[in-house]
Design an enzyme around this catalytic site. Structure first.
Site, PDB file in Angstrom:
ATOM      1  N   ARG A   1       0.846  -1.186   0.000  1.00  0.00           N
ATOM      2  CA  ARG A   1       0.000   0.000   0.000  1.00  0.00           C
ATOM      3  C   ARG A   1       0.886   1.243   0.000  1.00  0.00           C
ATOM      4  NH1 ARG A   1      -2.569   3.150   4.809  1.00  0.00           N
ATOM      5  NH2 ARG A   1      -3.805   4.638   3.660  1.00  0.00           N
TER       6      ARG A   1
ATOM      7  N   GLU B   1      -7.370   8.542   6.416  1.00  0.00           N
ATOM      8  CA  GLU B   1      -7.642   9.164   7.716  1.00  0.00           C
ATOM      9  C   GLU B   1      -8.112  10.605   7.652  1.00  0.00           C
ATOM     10  OE1 GLU B   1      -4.364   8.821  10.387  1.00  0.00           O
ATOM     11  OE2 GLU B   1      -4.451   6.654  10.445  1.00  0.00           O
TER      12      GLU B   1
ATOM     13  N   ASN C   1      -7.318   1.701   9.848  1.00  0.00           N
ATOM     14  CA  ASN C   1      -6.049   1.872  10.550  1.00  0.00           C
ATOM     15  C   ASN C   1      -6.299   1.742  12.040  1.00  0.00           C
ATOM     16  OD1 ASN C   1      -5.020   2.487   8.051  1.00  0.00           O
ATOM     17  ND2 ASN C   1      -4.537   4.631   8.508  1.00  0.00           N
TER      18      ASN C   1
ATOM     19  N   TYR D   1      -4.108   1.429  15.828  1.00  0.00           N
ATOM     20  CA  TYR D   1      -2.823   1.387  16.529  1.00  0.00           C
ATOM     21  C   TYR D   1      -2.946   1.152  18.023  1.00  0.00           C
ATOM     22  CZ  TYR D   1      -0.496   3.366  12.402  1.00  0.00           C
ATOM     23  OH  TYR D   1       0.000   3.569  11.145  1.00  0.00           O
TER      24      TYR D   1
ATOM     25  N   HIS E   1      -2.931  11.091   0.823  1.00  0.00           N
ATOM     26  CA  HIS E   1      -2.425  10.831   2.173  1.00  0.00           C
ATOM     27  C   HIS E   1      -1.791  12.113   2.717  1.00  0.00           C
ATOM     28  CE1 HIS E   1      -1.016   7.444   5.015  1.00  0.00           C
ATOM     29  NE2 HIS E   1      -0.609   8.554   5.588  1.00  0.00           N
TER      30      HIS E   1
ATOM     31  N   GLU F   1      -3.401  -0.127   8.050  1.00  0.00           N
ATOM     32  CA  GLU F   1      -2.249   0.193   8.894  1.00  0.00           C
ATOM     33  C   GLU F   1      -2.436  -0.381  10.291  1.00  0.00           C
ATOM     34  OE1 GLU F   1      -1.294   4.408   9.233  1.00  0.00           O
ATOM     35  OE2 GLU F   1      -1.695   4.721   7.111  1.00  0.00           O
TER      36      GLU F   1
END
Ligand code: PNW
Length: 486
Positions: free
Chosen positions: A84, A174, A315, A317, A129, A384
């Site tokens: 990606r 995002e 995504n 985290y 992005h 991600e």
């Protein structure tokens, strides 16, 4: 990939894909080379070096613009099936508009795509992005409704030029991050207007996403095939206590942080989350505004945006705890004031090199299940997941992070029934980590920024991840990757 009956490893299904992710401004460098236009991160880091902790910028970054062969060879080494990356709008359209196309920008991405093809690695391409062309920022950037049309023009150039090679597209990465941190925080373009411009940005990004998806559906899908989605960031938000107030606050926070962009696209009813609509409308009124600070979609826009996806890019985290806020509402308009919750992390959660990122693997499973239950189990690609630690090749903590998050993901898929089709680790390489500069390292490969050719070296985690990607299983001898120096 055949397993015998005594094999107790945790394995993903045969069709499940492993990959790695990057983004243009964070790795390419060559910021003003061969016709590339200026982007908002170029302008912002040059004009305000002090906003980046080590006063660095993406002028050179990992020099990936000059290292197509080298980088793809490393991707090949990893044994992954997809890569990606994102396309820099200002490399393709230097002034943001479609009347002038920069041929060298096209050449660069064509070369990258050809090299990926030769190595049997599927490209997953993000159109945007965080790196808006500066010339469009001067027209107001994402707060200007016309930006949606310019994005449609840009997307058309990408689909016309790369549509034969690229079958998996993400419109945005995002929007929460670049709208909230860009218009109410310290990311580019550095506007300080939370509670106003963040909502305008979000509104136009949602319109732009819907318009590009409808164009793709109508004009390209039959001709070139492919799938289109959007990447949203979802940290899990867990109530700090079992009290009714905190449970409610956590749900409100999920709707503000994630539902802001997910609800209009992925919910059955579409439009903004009802709680967001009612809280911001009420707050705006209390503050004396005749209009809500959260813009309204027309019924046609609600319809256009609702269902505008083939899959969700997610995504994830980390996790936060949420307590109900006791703020006196409406003092100073802002996103945080509108939401009125308190967000924090537990001291005992394992730390990383990023202040916002604590290791909480169970939150991944909860986030995935919340998506499944609220949005009718959409097909999901983890675009991600990753972690930063100090420099060094013996990154046993990163191996632990990946292994524990993949276990949580496996449970979400195989016990809970979440429809996740693949996973990308962030990141392939150490890179320019926005306002954290090069101080936070997320790479499977370490980059030596002192060396003239920006040498890449595999970390232990690269070896671990190669094993996972090649076998589809989490290794039982995982201790090998934790304790050996190799
Ligand atoms: C992502 N959070 O942003 C971005 O997509 C990447 O470009 C970036 O390098 C990566 O994370 C690592 O920072 C995020 O607060 C920013 O949970 C913040 C959060 C998550 C992702």
């Amino acid at each position: 990939n055949r397993r015998n009956v005594l094999d107790s490893r945790i394995c993903f299904a045969d069709g499940f894909s492993f990959g790695v992710a990057t983004a243009s401004y964070q790795i390419e460098g060559a910021w003003n080379v061969s016709g590339k236009g200026e982007g908002i991160w170029d302008r912002y880091t040059h004009a305000h070096p002090e906003i980046v902790v080590d006063r660095s910028n993406g002028d050179v970054a990992d020099g990936s613009y000059y290292k197509v062969k080298k980088d793809v060879a490393l991707l090949r080494e990893l044994g992954i099936s997809f890569y990606r990356f994102s396309i820099a709008w200002s490399r393709i359209l230097p002034n943001g508009l479609s009347n002038y196309v920069n041929e060298d920008g096209i050449r660069y991405y064509k070369e990258l795509l050809a090299e990926l093809r030769r190595n049997h690695i599927t490209p997953v391409v993000t159109m945007y992005h965080f790196d808006l062309p500066q010339s469009l920022q001067e027209l107001g950037g994402w707060t200007n409704p016309i930006m949606a049309e310019y994005f449609v023009d840009y997307a058309r150039v990408l689909l016309d030029t790369f549509g034969d090679e690229v079958k998996i597209w993400l419109t945005f990465n995002e929007p929460y991050t670049f709208c909230e941190d860009g218009y109410g925080g310290i990311e580019a373009p550095g506007a300080n207007s939370s509670g106003f411009e963040d909502y305008m940005c979000g509104h136009n990004v949602l319109r732009a996403h819907g318009m590009v998806y409808r164009m793709f559906d109508k004009e390209y899908r039959k001709k070139i095939g492919g799938h289109m989605g959007i990447t949203l960031d979802f940290s899990w938000l867990e109530p700090a206590t079992t009290s009714e107030e905190d449970q409610q606050a956590a749900e409100t926070a999920r709707q503000f942080y994630f539902g802001w962009f997910a609800h209009p696209i992925f919910s059955k009813s579409g439009d903004y989350p009802p709680i967001m609509r009612s809280m911001i409308d009420a707050n705006s009124k209390r503050q004396g505004f005749y209009h809500s600070r959260l813009p309204y979609f027309t019924p046609e826009e609600v319809k256009m945006i609702r269902g505008a996806y083939d899959f969700l890019g997610l995504n994830h985290y980390t996790t936060y705890l949420i307590k109900h806020g006791s703020r006196r509402l409406g003092v100073q308009p802002s996103f945080v004031d509108d939401m009125n919750v308190i967000k924090f992390q537990k001291d005992e959660w394992p730390k990383t090199n990023s202040s916002w990122l604590k290791v909480v693997p169970w939150g991944f499973r909860k986030a995935l299940n919340w998506v499944r239950l609220n949005y009718r189990n959409p097909k999901t690609l983890i675009t991600e997941n990753g972690v930063s630690f100090e420099r060094g090749l013996r990154d046993t903590k990163r191996v632990n992070y990946i292994d524990s998050y993949l276990r949580a993901l496996h449970t979400a898929i195989h016990q809970d029934g979440c429809l996740v089709v693949g996973y990308a680790y962030w990141s392939f390489l150490d890179n320019f980590e926005w306002t954290r500069g090069f101080s936070e390292r997320f790479g499977l490969f370490e980059v030596d920024y002192q060396s003239p050719n920006l040498t890449r070296t595999a970390r232990l985690s690269a070896k671990y991840y190669t094993n996972v990607a090649k076998t589809g299983c989490l290794p039982n001898n995982f201790a090998d990757y934790t304790y050996n120096t190799d």
